[in-house]
Design a protein around this motif. Structure first.
Motif, short mmCIF file in Angstrom:
data_model
loop_
_atom_site.label_atom_id
_atom_site.label_comp_id
_atom_site.label_asym_id
_atom_site.label_seq_id
_atom_site.Cartn_x
_atom_site.Cartn_y
_atom_site.Cartn_z
N THR A 121 1.34 -0.84 0.03
CA THR A 121 -0.09 0.28 -0.41
C THR A 121 0.64 1.25 -0.09
O THR A 121 1.75 1.20 0.91
CB THR A 121 -1.23 0.32 0.93
N ALA A 122 0.31 2.34 -0.87
CA ALA A 122 0.90 3.20 -0.63
C ALA A 122 1.15 4.28 0.36
O ALA A 122 -0.59 4.11 0.69
CB ALA A 122 0.98 4.43 -2.25
N VAL A 123 1.48 4.81 1.27
CA VAL A 123 1.36 5.76 2.41
C VAL A 123 1.99 7.23 2.36
O VAL A 123 3.11 7.43 1.79
CB VAL A 123 1.49 4.85 3.47
N SER A 124 1.36 7.83 2.44
CA SER A 124 1.61 9.48 2.71
C SER A 124 1.84 9.31 4.19
O SER A 124 1.79 8.49 5.47
CB SER A 124 0.54 10.28 3.09
N SER A 125 2.69 10.43 4.76
CA SER A 125 3.47 10.95 5.87
C SER A 125 1.66 10.97 7.84
O SER A 125 0.61 11.59 6.85
CB SER A 125 3.85 11.81 6.86
N ARG A 149 1.06 4.78 12.60
CA ARG A 149 1.31 5.84 11.57
C ARG A 149 2.57 6.41 10.79
O ARG A 149 3.43 5.58 11.52
CB ARG A 149 1.02 7.15 12.04
N ALA A 150 2.20 6.07 9.54
CA ALA A 150 3.55 6.45 8.37
C ALA A 150 4.61 7.30 9.00
O ALA A 150 3.83 8.75 9.20
CB ALA A 150 3.16 6.12 6.92
N PRO A 151 5.22 7.78 8.93
CA PRO A 151 6.69 9.25 9.38
C PRO A 151 6.52 9.75 8.19
O PRO A 151 7.18 10.52 7.54
CB PRO A 151 7.57 8.59 10.22
N GLY A 152 7.04 8.63 6.99
CA GLY A 152 7.17 9.82 5.86
C GLY A 152 6.38 9.17 4.41
O GLY A 152 5.94 7.72 5.18
N ALA A 153 6.20 9.58 3.04
CA ALA A 153 6.35 8.35 2.32
C ALA A 153 7.02 8.24 2.08
O ALA A 153 7.58 7.64 1.65
CB ALA A 153 5.60 9.76 1.16
N GLY A 154 5.50 6.64 1.29
CA GLY A 154 6.65 5.56 1.32
C GLY A 154 5.33 4.34 0.87
O GLY A 154 4.47 4.88 0.78
N SER A 204 7.05 -5.84 23.67
CA SER A 204 7.45 -4.28 23.14
C SER A 204 8.63 -4.60 22.25
O SER A 204 9.35 -4.78 22.52
CB SER A 204 8.11 -3.82 24.59
N GLY A 205 9.17 -3.29 21.84
CA GLY A 205 10.35 -3.46 21.02
C GLY A 205 10.10 -3.89 19.75
O GLY A 205 11.13 -3.83 18.10
N THR A 206 9.21 -4.75 19.52
CA THR A 206 9.19 -5.63 18.37
C THR A 206 8.77 -4.76 16.98
O THR A 206 7.54 -3.81 16.85
CB THR A 206 7.98 -7.20 18.14
N THR A 207 9.22 -4.81 15.78
CA THR A 207 8.63 -4.39 14.28
C THR A 207 7.76 -4.72 14.29
O THR A 207 7.41 -5.85 13.79
CB THR A 207 10.07 -4.24 13.54
N VAL A 208 6.87 -4.22 13.50
CA VAL A 208 5.47 -4.45 13.25
C VAL A 208 5.17 -4.39 11.48
O VAL A 208 4.48 -5.15 11.18
CB VAL A 208 4.06 -3.69 13.85
N ALA A 209 5.67 -3.21 10.86
CA ALA A 209 5.74 -2.96 9.88
C ALA A 209 6.76 -2.24 9.10
O ALA A 209 7.65 -1.72 9.97
CB ALA A 209 4.54 -2.28 9.04
N THR A 210 7.42 -2.46 8.22
CA THR A 210 8.44 -1.52 7.46
C THR A 210 7.91 -0.53 6.22
O THR A 210 6.66 -1.58 5.55
CB THR A 210 9.67 -2.45 7.17
N ILE A 211 8.26 0.17 6.04
CA ILE A 211 7.50 1.51 5.24
C ILE A 211 9.59 1.40 3.97
O ILE A 211 10.32 1.85 4.55
CB ILE A 211 7.31 2.65 5.75
N SER A 212 9.09 1.56 2.73
CA SER A 212 10.02 1.80 1.75
C SER A 212 9.89 3.30 1.58
O SER A 212 9.06 3.65 0.91
CB SER A 212 10.25 1.47 0.45
N ARG A 213 11.27 3.94 2.42
CA ARG A 213 10.95 5.39 1.94
C ARG A 213 10.77 5.61 0.03
O ARG A 213 11.54 5.15 -0.92
CB ARG A 213 12.35 5.95 2.36
N LYS A 214 10.25 6.83 0.39
CA LYS A 214 10.71 7.18 -1.71
C LYS A 214 12.00 8.36 -1.15
O LYS A 214 12.16 9.29 0.29
CB LYS A 214 9.38 8.19 -1.63
N GLY A 215 12.01 8.76 -2.89
CA GLY A 215 13.09 9.49 -2.32
C GLY A 215 14.58 8.81 -2.22
O GLY A 215 14.04 7.44 -3.55
#
Length: 340
Positions: free
Chosen positions: A80-84, A159-164, A179-190
C-alpha cells in the motif's frame, strides 16, 4: 649393356621433369582471420562488483510496538502506498500492559504519599534532609515511569512517518506483539543507498570519480551512479571492502534488490588500443599478430589499462596496424592470412 644405357637415360630424364613440375609443389598454408585496426584513444580498466540496496534508516521506516500489545487492525497491507501520518497498524494494550499501567499509577501515588509524609516528619524534626530528598527522588521517578507508560500506550496507532509504500507487515490481527517488536516496514520514497563489495587490494586503483555503472539483468549497462563513500574495513564473511552509491528515485530499484555493476580502476586518456579479442598469451607473455601484406607477424606487447572490450598497448603495436582479432590461435609467425 648398349641397350640398357639409352633406357636408363630416358628414365632419368623423365624423373627430372616430374620433380620440377609446379603442380606437385606443396602449397603454403593460409589462415582465415578477422582483422581490426589499432587506434588511438582512451581506455579504462574495469572490475565487476556486486551489491544490494540497503535496508536501513536511510531507505526505510520501521514501525515498532512501544509496549506489549495486541494487533487490532491492519489499515495498510503490504504494497500500500502511504503518506506521512497515514495509519498502518492499530494496536491495543495487552492484559500485561494494562496491569503495568495500574501498577505504575499505584506506585506513583504511593511514592507521592511517602514524599509528603517525609516532609511532615522533617518539619517535626523526625526525619533528615536526606530522607526528604530520597523520598522526593523516588516520587519523581515513579511519576516519570507512569507518564512514560501512559505516553507509550497513546502511541499504539502506528502511522507512517513519511511517504513511501508498506513493504512488510509481520503480524496479523489478534497477534500478541512484544515491546520493541517491528510490526511493519515502509520503504521510503526518494533516493536509496546501495552497498557493493570490492577487493581491498583494488581500492588504491579505484577511480572514485567514475562512479559505478549499473547493469541490467541482460548484462547491459544502464546508468552510472556516483560513489558517495568507501569503507576499507573488510567484511569478515565476504572478505571484501565496501563501496556506497546513491540511487535516484527514478532508477526503478527497490529496497533489498540485488545489483551488479562495473567500477573503473585505471584510466588511460590517450594511446594505442586494440580490441581485447586481439590479445593472446604465451606463458604469461602477451602478444598479438600484426598483418602486413597478407602475412601475420607475432608482436610481443606490453599492456596497460584494459576492460572486456579494449586494451591499451604501451609497446609492440602502433596506431594504424592491422591486428588479428579472430582466428589467431590457428596462426603462426610468418603465416599468410586472408580475411573472412
Amino acid at each position: 649393356m648398349k641397350f640398357l644405357l639409352p633406357a636408363m637415360a630416358a628414365t632419368l630424364a623423365l624423373a627430372g621433369c616430374s620433380g620440377s613440375s609446379p603442380s606437385n609443389k606443396q602449397s603454403q598454408p593460409e589462415a582465415l582471420v578477422s582483422l581490426a585496426t589499432a587506434r588511438s584513444g582512451g581506455v579504462a580498466s574495469t572490475e565487476q562488483v556486486y551489491g544490494a540496496v540497503e535496508r536501513n534508516a536511510e531507505t526505510q521506516y520501521n514501525l515498532v510496538a512501544p509496549v506489549e500489545a495486541t494487533v487490532q487492525r491492519i489499515a495498510a497491507p503490504g504494497g500500500t502506498a502511504v503518506s506521512s501520518g497515514d495509519l498502518v497498524v492499530a494496536l491495543t494494550p495487552s492484559p500485561t500492559t494494562h496491569a503495568q499501567m495500574t501498577q505504575a499509577s499505584a506506585g506513583a501515588a504511593t511514592a507521592q504519599q511517602a514524599y509528603e509524609r517525609a516532609k511532615r516528619l522533617r518539619a517535626d524534626g523526625l526525619a533528615s534532609d536526606a530522607d526528604v530528598e530520597s523520598a522526593r527522588s523516588a516520587a519523581a521517578n515513579a511519576l516519570a515511569a507512569k507518564r512514560a507508560l501512559s505516553t507509550q500506550t497513546k502511541q499504539l496507532a502506528l502511522r507512517a512517518p513519511g511517504a513511501g509504500y508498506v513493504q512488510t507487515i509481520s503480524a496479523t490481527p489478534g497477534d500478541l506483539i512484544g515491546s520493541g517488536t517491528t510490526v511493519a516496514t515502509i520503504s521510503r520514497k526518494g533516493s536509496l543507498r546501495a552497498r557493493f563489495g570490492i577487493s581491498p587490494a583494488l581500492l588504491a586503483r579505484l577511480s572514485r570519480s567514475a562512479g559505478v555503472t549499473l547493469q541490467t539483468n541482460g548484462g547491459e549497462a544502464s546508468r552510472t551512479v556516483p560513489i558517495v563513500a568507501v569503507d576499507p574495513a573488510v567484511d569478515p564473511q565476504t572478505r571484501l571492502a565496501s563501496l556506497y552509491v546513491r540511487l535516484p528515485s527514478t532508477a526503478g530499484i527497490e529496497t533489498g534488490q540485488v545489483l551488479s555493476g562495473q567500477v573503473a580502476l585505471e584510466q588511460v586518456d590517450s594511446g594505442t588500443t586494440v580490441p581485447y579479442d586481439a590479445l593472446l598469451d604465451d606463458g604469461g607473455q602477451p602478444y598479438v599478430y600484426v598483418v602486413k601484406n597478407g602475412v601475420a607477424h607475432r608482436h610481443d606487447v606490453t599492456v596497460g589499462a584494459a576492460n572486456d572490450k579494449r586494451v591499451a598497448i604501451t609497446k609492440g603495436v602502433s596506431t594504424g596496424d592491422k591486428v588479428v582479432t579472430a582466428g589467431g590461435t590457428g596462426v603462426e609467425d610468418g603465416m599468410k592470412v586472408r580475411t573472412k
